[in-house]
Scaffold this motif. Sequence first.
Motif, PDB file in Angstrom:
ATOM      1  N   THR A 166       0.757  -1.181  -0.021  1.00  0.00           N
ATOM      2  CA  THR A 166       0.138   0.029  -0.176  1.00  0.00           C
ATOM      3  C   THR A 166       0.798   1.247   0.072  1.00  0.00           C
ATOM      4  O   THR A 166       0.324   2.306   0.279  1.00  0.00           O
ATOM      5  N   HIS A 167       2.017   1.097  -0.204  1.00  0.00           N
ATOM      6  CA  HIS A 167       2.910   2.332  -0.333  1.00  0.00           C
ATOM      7  C   HIS A 167       4.089   2.057  -1.295  1.00  0.00           C
ATOM      8  O   HIS A 167       5.343   1.679  -0.749  1.00  0.00           O
ATOM      9  N   VAL A 168       3.898   2.568  -2.381  1.00  0.00           N
ATOM     10  CA  VAL A 168       4.961   2.484  -3.381  1.00  0.00           C
ATOM     11  C   VAL A 168       4.926   3.884  -4.342  1.00  0.00           C
ATOM     12  O   VAL A 168       4.045   4.628  -4.218  1.00  0.00           O
ATOM     13  N   HIS A 169       6.072   4.134  -4.957  1.00  0.00           N
ATOM     14  CA  HIS A 169       6.072   5.339  -5.921  1.00  0.00           C
ATOM     15  C   HIS A 169       6.686   4.934  -7.234  1.00  0.00           C
ATOM     16  O   HIS A 169       7.855   4.644  -7.185  1.00  0.00           O
ATOM     17  N   PHE A 170       5.690   5.047  -8.159  1.00  0.00           N
ATOM     18  CA  PHE A 170       6.255   4.569  -9.570  1.00  0.00           C
ATOM     19  C   PHE A 170       7.170   5.727 -10.206  1.00  0.00           C
ATOM     20  O   PHE A 170       8.031   5.380 -11.143  1.00  0.00           O
ATOM     21  N   VAL A 175      -5.849  11.689  -2.042  1.00  0.00           N
ATOM     22  CA  VAL A 175      -5.162  12.936  -2.002  1.00  0.00           C
ATOM     23  C   VAL A 175      -3.934  12.685  -1.007  1.00  0.00           C
ATOM     24  O   VAL A 175      -4.165  12.059   0.128  1.00  0.00           O
ATOM     25  N   LYS A 176      -2.655  13.333  -1.130  1.00  0.00           N
ATOM     26  CA  LYS A 176      -1.662  12.982  -0.280  1.00  0.00           C
ATOM     27  C   LYS A 176      -1.037  14.081   0.073  1.00  0.00           C
ATOM     28  O   LYS A 176      -0.952  15.379  -0.776  1.00  0.00           O
ATOM     29  N   ILE A 177      -0.832  14.348   1.515  1.00  0.00           N
ATOM     30  CA  ILE A 177      -0.424  15.515   2.059  1.00  0.00           C
ATOM     31  C   ILE A 177       1.433  15.119   2.579  1.00  0.00           C
ATOM     32  O   ILE A 177       1.324  14.271   3.208  1.00  0.00           O
ATOM     33  N   VAL A 217       0.492   7.744   6.704  1.00  0.00           N
ATOM     34  CA  VAL A 217       1.717   6.958   6.265  1.00  0.00           C
ATOM     35  C   VAL A 217       3.130   7.133   7.141  1.00  0.00           C
ATOM     36  O   VAL A 217       3.252   8.111   7.346  1.00  0.00           O
ATOM     37  N   HIS A 218       3.781   5.931   6.894  1.00  0.00           N
ATOM     38  CA  HIS A 218       4.906   5.881   7.797  1.00  0.00           C
ATOM     39  C   HIS A 218       4.327   5.775   9.369  1.00  0.00           C
ATOM     40  O   HIS A 218       3.534   5.995   9.663  1.00  0.00           O
ATOM     41  N   SER A 219       5.422   5.421   9.933  1.00  0.00           N
ATOM     42  CA  SER A 219       5.184   5.102  11.503  1.00  0.00           C
ATOM     43  C   SER A 219       5.712   6.240  12.267  1.00  0.00           C
ATOM     44  O   SER A 219       6.320   7.253  11.757  1.00  0.00           O
ATOM     45  N   THR A 251       5.629  -0.249   1.726  1.00  0.00           N
ATOM     46  CA  THR A 251       7.183  -0.387   1.766  1.00  0.00           C
ATOM     47  C   THR A 251       7.781   0.888   1.394  1.00  0.00           C
ATOM     48  O   THR A 251       9.066   1.270   2.047  1.00  0.00           O
ATOM     49  N   ASP A 252       7.021   1.866   0.731  1.00  0.00           N
ATOM     50  CA  ASP A 252       7.471   3.013   0.180  1.00  0.00           C
ATOM     51  C   ASP A 252       8.632   2.779  -0.625  1.00  0.00           C
ATOM     52  O   ASP A 252       9.642   3.494  -0.982  1.00  0.00           O
ATOM     53  N   ALA A 253       8.462   1.688  -1.549  1.00  0.00           N
ATOM     54  CA  ALA A 253       9.434   1.212  -2.709  1.00  0.00           C
ATOM     55  C   ALA A 253       9.548   2.530  -3.803  1.00  0.00           C
ATOM     56  O   ALA A 253       8.571   3.168  -4.104  1.00  0.00           O
ATOM     57  N   GLY A 254      10.634   2.409  -4.149  1.00  0.00           N
ATOM     58  CA  GLY A 254      11.047   3.252  -5.295  1.00  0.00           C
ATOM     59  C   GLY A 254      11.972   4.491  -4.771  1.00  0.00           C
ATOM     60  O   GLY A 254      12.998   4.880  -5.329  1.00  0.00           O
ATOM     61  N   ASN A 255      12.040   4.625  -3.355  1.00  0.00           N
ATOM     62  CA  ASN A 255      12.961   5.240  -2.606  1.00  0.00           C
ATOM     63  C   ASN A 255      14.150   4.768  -2.638  1.00  0.00           C
ATOM     64  O   ASN A 255      14.330   3.306  -2.915  1.00  0.00           O
ATOM     65  N   ILE A 256      15.365   5.358  -2.700  1.00  0.00           N
ATOM     66  CA  ILE A 256      16.735   4.808  -2.749  1.00  0.00           C
ATOM     67  C   ILE A 256      16.953   3.484  -1.749  1.00  0.00           C
ATOM     68  O   ILE A 256      16.659   3.740  -0.722  1.00  0.00           O
TER      69      ILE A 256
HETATM   70 ZN   LIG Z   1       6.267   7.525   0.154  1.00  0.00          ZN
END
Ligand SMILES: [Zn+2]
Length: 466
Positions: free
Chosen positions: A82-86, A204-206, A259-261, A371-376
């Motif tokens: 539920t957390h990726v960035h293409f 929508v993301k803040i 999103v995120h802890s 995961t926030d996949a796509g980040n370094i």
């Molecule tokens: Zn993210």
Amino acid sequence: MKIKVAFVLALSLLTTALRAEEFSLIGATVINPADGKVLPNATVVINGDKIERVAMGKQDAATLGRQISCVGKFISPGYIDTHVHFFQSADLFTRPDGADFNGVRPYKDEVAWIKSHLDDTFARYIRCGITSVVDVGGPMWNFEVRKKANATAKAPRVAVAGPLISSVSREKLDLGDPPIVKIDTPEQAREFVRKLAERQPDLVKIWYIVDKDHPVESFRPIVRATIEESHAHKIRVAVHATELETARAAVEEGADVLVHSVTDKPVDDAFVKLLKDRHVILCPTLVVFERYGRTFSHRLNLTPEEQKWGNPEVIASLDVTKIPQDKLPQRVKEALGDPKAALDRINHTYDVALPNLKKLEDSGVTIAAGTDAGNIGTIHGPALFREFQLMKQAGLTPMQILQCATANAAKLFGGETGADIGKIEDGYLADLVILNANPLDDIGNASDIDTVIKNGVVYSANLVLR
Ligand SMILES: [Zn+2]
């Protein structure tokens, strides 16, 4: 009489045609994390893109279509990240605002590479049994990514947010269609949400970034306006908030998803109650907290799954020692000079984030895996298995982790699709992972994948990336 025979024959031919795509998975142990039920020796009948029925014991062979033996195997709903960035590749060059490598690889080349490798990225998700993902923010071309994924068989289902509404700007990411947009007034926020609404975002993301120049209260009116306007358009709002007071403010203003802890201090009972009362979903993204620091300090701990199923070009780029000394950004130089400090910071984050996750899970807050996949360093696809390890380290049981990655994640995905995924039940979409070993014995078995089924299409796991 003759006419009647012909009619019956025609009808049976028609039935055969309609049932052409029917097949059944026979004899597996079916795990349904939504309600924690485990069905041994089960039969899952799939018809077209749907699960027609799930049954136990011996079945009438005539009703099963083509039979696929799954004796000794375990079936879970398809995983959902539920957390990726293409718009990010996970390679070293993907966040010039965090570490500027433009001198090694211009950011516009990086973005061109990302756009031309979307099919590859999609396939890696399928290889990992991830049949749906939520892209929690990126440029406007994110909407094209959703369209492309939804028109591609070997791709996860994709829900998207548009550009992040932010308290800070990130000029280095702006090539004309920025992923992060600085908003200064409530009226600007409302206008931006109205523009986004035309593209029908799933969320929508803040980006609620707080530092000494941007205290919690200064951005709060913009958070409020963004959420009010989004809700008026029936769009849910996800907020990036990693400090307890920022997260609390976001939820008080009506955020649907955190999103995120929370990583700065232990969550308190009032915060837990607030999340429960407001039915907020929290996505911990534990893996991303270690990956920037470990990559920059040359202490990257990619798992075997990531090494096997991650994109090899992306993985090769993550070795910072290959970059000429004079082209290393200051941040990376410092991390390389003192790797222990980088690792200490990561450990400190987990010392707070892992107990917070355990407390929220035990209190009944809905947790969705991401995961926030796509980040370094956070690899598209297999990063989810590292996330599972960290969730286990926090004290979650295998069944809880699977629930976070299926039924709970489907709630975060939302919309009509979200209501049809994440469970192995009659009428749900046929998105399944068939495992060689029991993930309830050890969550590590969740990556021992034999077959992935997405939308009723069967992929032998070992052949997906060939
Ligand atoms: Zn993210």
